[in-house]
Scaffold this motif. Structure first.
Motif, PDB file in Angstrom:
ATOM      1  N   ALA A  45     -11.651  44.143 -11.846  1.00 41.93           N
ATOM      2  CA  ALA A  45     -11.714  42.720 -11.486  1.00 41.93           C
ATOM      3  C   ALA A  45     -11.947  41.861 -12.732  1.00 41.93           C
ATOM      4  O   ALA A  45     -11.299  40.814 -12.915  1.00 41.93           O
ATOM      5  CB  ALA A  45     -12.821  42.494 -10.468  1.00 41.93           C
ATOM      6  N   PHE A  46     -12.868  42.295 -13.608  1.00 36.35           N
ATOM      7  CA  PHE A  46     -13.109  41.533 -14.836  1.00 36.35           C
ATOM      8  C   PHE A  46     -11.885  41.555 -15.740  1.00 36.35           C
ATOM      9  O   PHE A  46     -11.529  40.533 -16.357  1.00 36.35           O
ATOM     10  CB  PHE A  46     -14.311  42.088 -15.590  1.00 36.35           C
ATOM     11  CG  PHE A  46     -14.486  41.459 -16.947  1.00 36.35           C
ATOM     12  CD1 PHE A  46     -15.027  40.186 -17.069  1.00 36.35           C
ATOM     13  CD2 PHE A  46     -14.074  42.124 -18.093  1.00 36.35           C
ATOM     14  CE1 PHE A  46     -15.167  39.581 -18.321  1.00 36.35           C
ATOM     15  CE2 PHE A  46     -14.202  41.533 -19.344  1.00 36.35           C
ATOM     16  CZ  PHE A  46     -14.754  40.255 -19.461  1.00 36.35           C
ATOM     17  N   SER A  47     -11.228  42.701 -15.832  1.00 37.93           N
ATOM     18  CA  SER A  47     -10.058  42.806 -16.701  1.00 37.93           C
ATOM     19  C   SER A  47      -8.916  41.930 -16.203  1.00 37.93           C
ATOM     20  O   SER A  47      -8.121  41.417 -16.998  1.00 37.93           O
ATOM     21  CB  SER A  47      -9.605  44.263 -16.794  1.00 37.93           C
ATOM     22  OG  SER A  47      -8.615  44.427 -17.772  1.00 37.93           O
ATOM     23  N   ALA A  48      -8.833  41.764 -14.867  1.00 36.71           N
ATOM     24  CA  ALA A  48      -7.830  40.842 -14.325  1.00 36.71           C
ATOM     25  C   ALA A  48      -8.153  39.409 -14.735  1.00 36.71           C
ATOM     26  O   ALA A  48      -7.258  38.631 -15.119  1.00 36.71           O
ATOM     27  CB  ALA A  48      -7.783  40.966 -12.807  1.00 36.71           C
ATOM     28  N   PHE A  49      -9.433  39.031 -14.665  1.00 40.11           N
ATOM     29  CA  PHE A  49      -9.857  37.708 -15.129  1.00 40.11           C
ATOM     30  C   PHE A  49      -9.578  37.542 -16.615  1.00 40.11           C
ATOM     31  O   PHE A  49      -9.097  36.492 -17.072  1.00 40.11           O
ATOM     32  CB  PHE A  49     -11.359  37.526 -14.849  1.00 40.11           C
ATOM     33  CG  PHE A  49     -11.953  36.303 -15.483  1.00 40.11           C
ATOM     34  CD1 PHE A  49     -11.806  35.052 -14.896  1.00 40.11           C
ATOM     35  CD2 PHE A  49     -12.656  36.401 -16.683  1.00 40.11           C
ATOM     36  CE1 PHE A  49     -12.341  33.924 -15.486  1.00 40.11           C
ATOM     37  CE2 PHE A  49     -13.197  35.283 -17.282  1.00 40.11           C
ATOM     38  CZ  PHE A  49     -13.044  34.037 -16.679  1.00 40.11           C
ATOM     39  N   ASN A  50      -9.848  38.586 -17.382  1.00 35.63           N
ATOM     40  CA  ASN A  50      -9.607  38.560 -18.822  1.00 35.63           C
ATOM     41  C   ASN A  50      -8.132  38.334 -19.126  1.00 35.63           C
ATOM     42  O   ASN A  50      -7.769  37.494 -19.954  1.00 35.63           O
ATOM     43  CB  ASN A  50     -10.086  39.879 -19.432  1.00 35.63           C
ATOM     44  CG  ASN A  50      -9.965  39.922 -20.945  1.00 35.63           C
ATOM     45  OD1 ASN A  50      -9.717  38.913 -21.600  1.00 35.63           O
ATOM     46  ND2 ASN A  50     -10.140  41.107 -21.510  1.00 35.63           N
TER      47      ASN A  50
END
Length: 479
Positions: A125-130
């Motif tokens: 999820a964080f990597s998608a935001f990144n």
């Protein structure tokens, strides 16, 4: 009642198909005759889902292993996104698990591995935001990577929440063995009927896909472990393992060869000393049989200008491997991937990052490779997650291997040891192959891998409960 229910669903589907055929546009007139049959199939499918909803997961996993490319590519364009068959199956399974949770039908298993899988999903999820916000990658590429590499890992929890008891756990294990057996049969059928294929000019001929050849390593590992720890009748496990090894050799993917070799070596270190000697003798004999089988097929023409022996020798030529255009192309992509990582070393480039690089074609002429997926899942993770995220992503795999090794060494339960050995052997094969392929960022391999991890987690949980009961019984007897 069940027969009546199926009949009513089939009749309703037939009526829907007939009505739909009447309203079909003229340009689709060729499909008019097929719609009633499709309606009946739809009705029967709905009846199966209503009576046996768990079959949706089992069936989707079976299709994922047997038809990996078709299952991953079949989709319905919705304009803003593509709806894949695999997405529909996953959504249904998640919804069904939620309903079971609400009604208290789920067996709660508090496992340490659950936290690592949850952390892995949070990293996605964080990597998608990144990738979407911080790096500015496009929406479809970011969510495509998120779906394939992370969302499909929910299959781990689906296995955990769908399998209720020991009987279902065995049934699921046998389903995986059946799927691997089907792949072995499919491989022999392709080889005997000459259905070899080239992926690119100058490459060696193949049967099956690199996905399928890695999937069947689960069955080979289970058969080998069963030979040592569980089987009274050793003929069928030996034949199963031998057939899987022969198909893997003829499949002609270096990554699959290395993956299977690595998994079998991993298993070998857990065998008792006496069994190691016995198994070495058995497999020496099987190796002779396999060698004679391949030798007998060595001069069989697989394509118009080549034989099976020539194609295997082409792929097994270690000395000239660095000169192989395929290898050169890979190393060019690796260097380009590291260049992308250097732009954002700590947090990584995020999901949705694609690699463009200069390389040469199979004919030796320069070219520009665009929209490339680097064929090394660990480098892909390093590029997208960075120095901070990469250890988090790898912690899941390392934690599973540590837990599985501890269980294998400590348990006296033969069935549990064999199952966890097979699961861990498959994990080793998968991770070795991932160093040369796009396995950790592809939907099919992630679905199978996470499902196998779920089976191993349930088996280890059951083994710990058995050990606790035995310890309690012995303490009570002494008291």
């Amino acid at each position: 009642m069940v027969v009546v229910f199926f009949g009513l669903c089939a009749l309703l589907g037939l009526m829907i198909g007939l009505i739909a055929a009447g309203f079909l546009p003229p340009r689709f007139a060729a499909y008019t005759a097929a719609l009633p049959f499709a309606g009946v199939g739809l009705g029967v499918g709905v009846a199966c889902i209503a009576l046996k909803p768990k079959w949706v997961f089992y069936g989707s996993l079976l299709f994922c292993m047997w038809f990996p490319e078709q299952f991953q590519e079949a989709h319905l364009p919705l304009g803003f996104m593509k709806l894949y068959v695999q997405d529909v199956a996953l959504a249904f399974n998640v919804l069904y698990v939620i309903i079971r949770l609400l009604y208290g039908k789920v067996q709660h298993r508090r496992l340490t591995l659950n936290y690592f899988v949850t952390l892995y999903l949070a990293l996605g999820a964080f990597s998608a935001f990144n990738g979407l916000v911080l790096t500015g990658n496009t929406y479809d590429r970011v969510f495509g990577d998120l779906r394939r590499a992370f969302v499909y890992f929910l299959s781990y929890f689906i296995v955990l929440f769908l399998i209720d008891d020991e009987r279902e756990r065995r049934w699921f294990r046998n389903l995986l063995l059946f799927a691997c057996g089907g792949l072995i049969a499919k491989g022999f059928f392709q080889a005997l009927t000459g259905q070899f294929y080239y992926r690119r000019f100058g490459d060696a001929a193949h049967i099956l896909s690199h996905y399928e050849l890695t999937y069947l390593s689960f069955g080979v590992c289970y058969a080998v472990a069963q030979l040592v720890f569980e089987s009274k009748h050793r003929l069928w496990p030996a034949l199963y393992a031998l057939a899987g090894i022969i198909v893997t050799i003829i499949g002609n993917y270096r990554a699959s060869w290395l993956g299977l070799i690595g998994s079998l070596l991993f298993l070998f270190f857990f065998f008792p000393a006496k069994r190691r000697v016995q198994l070495t003798v058995i497999f020496a004999g099987l190796a002779i049989v396999a060698a004679l089988t391949i030798y007998a097929l060595w001069d069989v023409e697989v394509l118009e200008h080549s034989t099976l022996g020539e194609e295997i020798a082409l792929k097994a030529d270690v000395k000239n491997a660095p000169l192989d255009i395929n290898v050169v192309w890979r190393f060019d992509s690796y260097r380009a991937t590291l260049e992308y990582w250097r732009e954002r070393p700590w947090l990584g480039c995020g999901l949705g990052t694609i690699v463009d690089f200069a390389t040469i074609t199979s004919r030796g002429t320069p070219m520009l490779a665009l929209d490339h997926r680097v064929h090394n899942s660990f480098l892909w993770l390093f590029m997208t997650q960075g120095i901070i995220g990469f250890p988090i992503a790898m912690s899941l795999h390392v934690a599973f291997l540590i837990m599985a090794i501890r269980f294998i060494r400590g348990t006296n339960w033969p069935e549990g040891k064999v199952t966890v050995l097979a699961c861990t052997g498959y994990a080793v094969s998968m991770l070795i192959s991932a160093a040369f392929e796009i396995f950790l960022e592809s939907g099919g391999p992630i679905t199978v891998y996470s499902s196998v991890l779920g089976l191993a987690a349930i088996t280890m949980h059951e083994g710990h409960k058995r050990a606790s009961r035995l310890q309690f019984s012995s303490t009570k007897a002494v008291g």
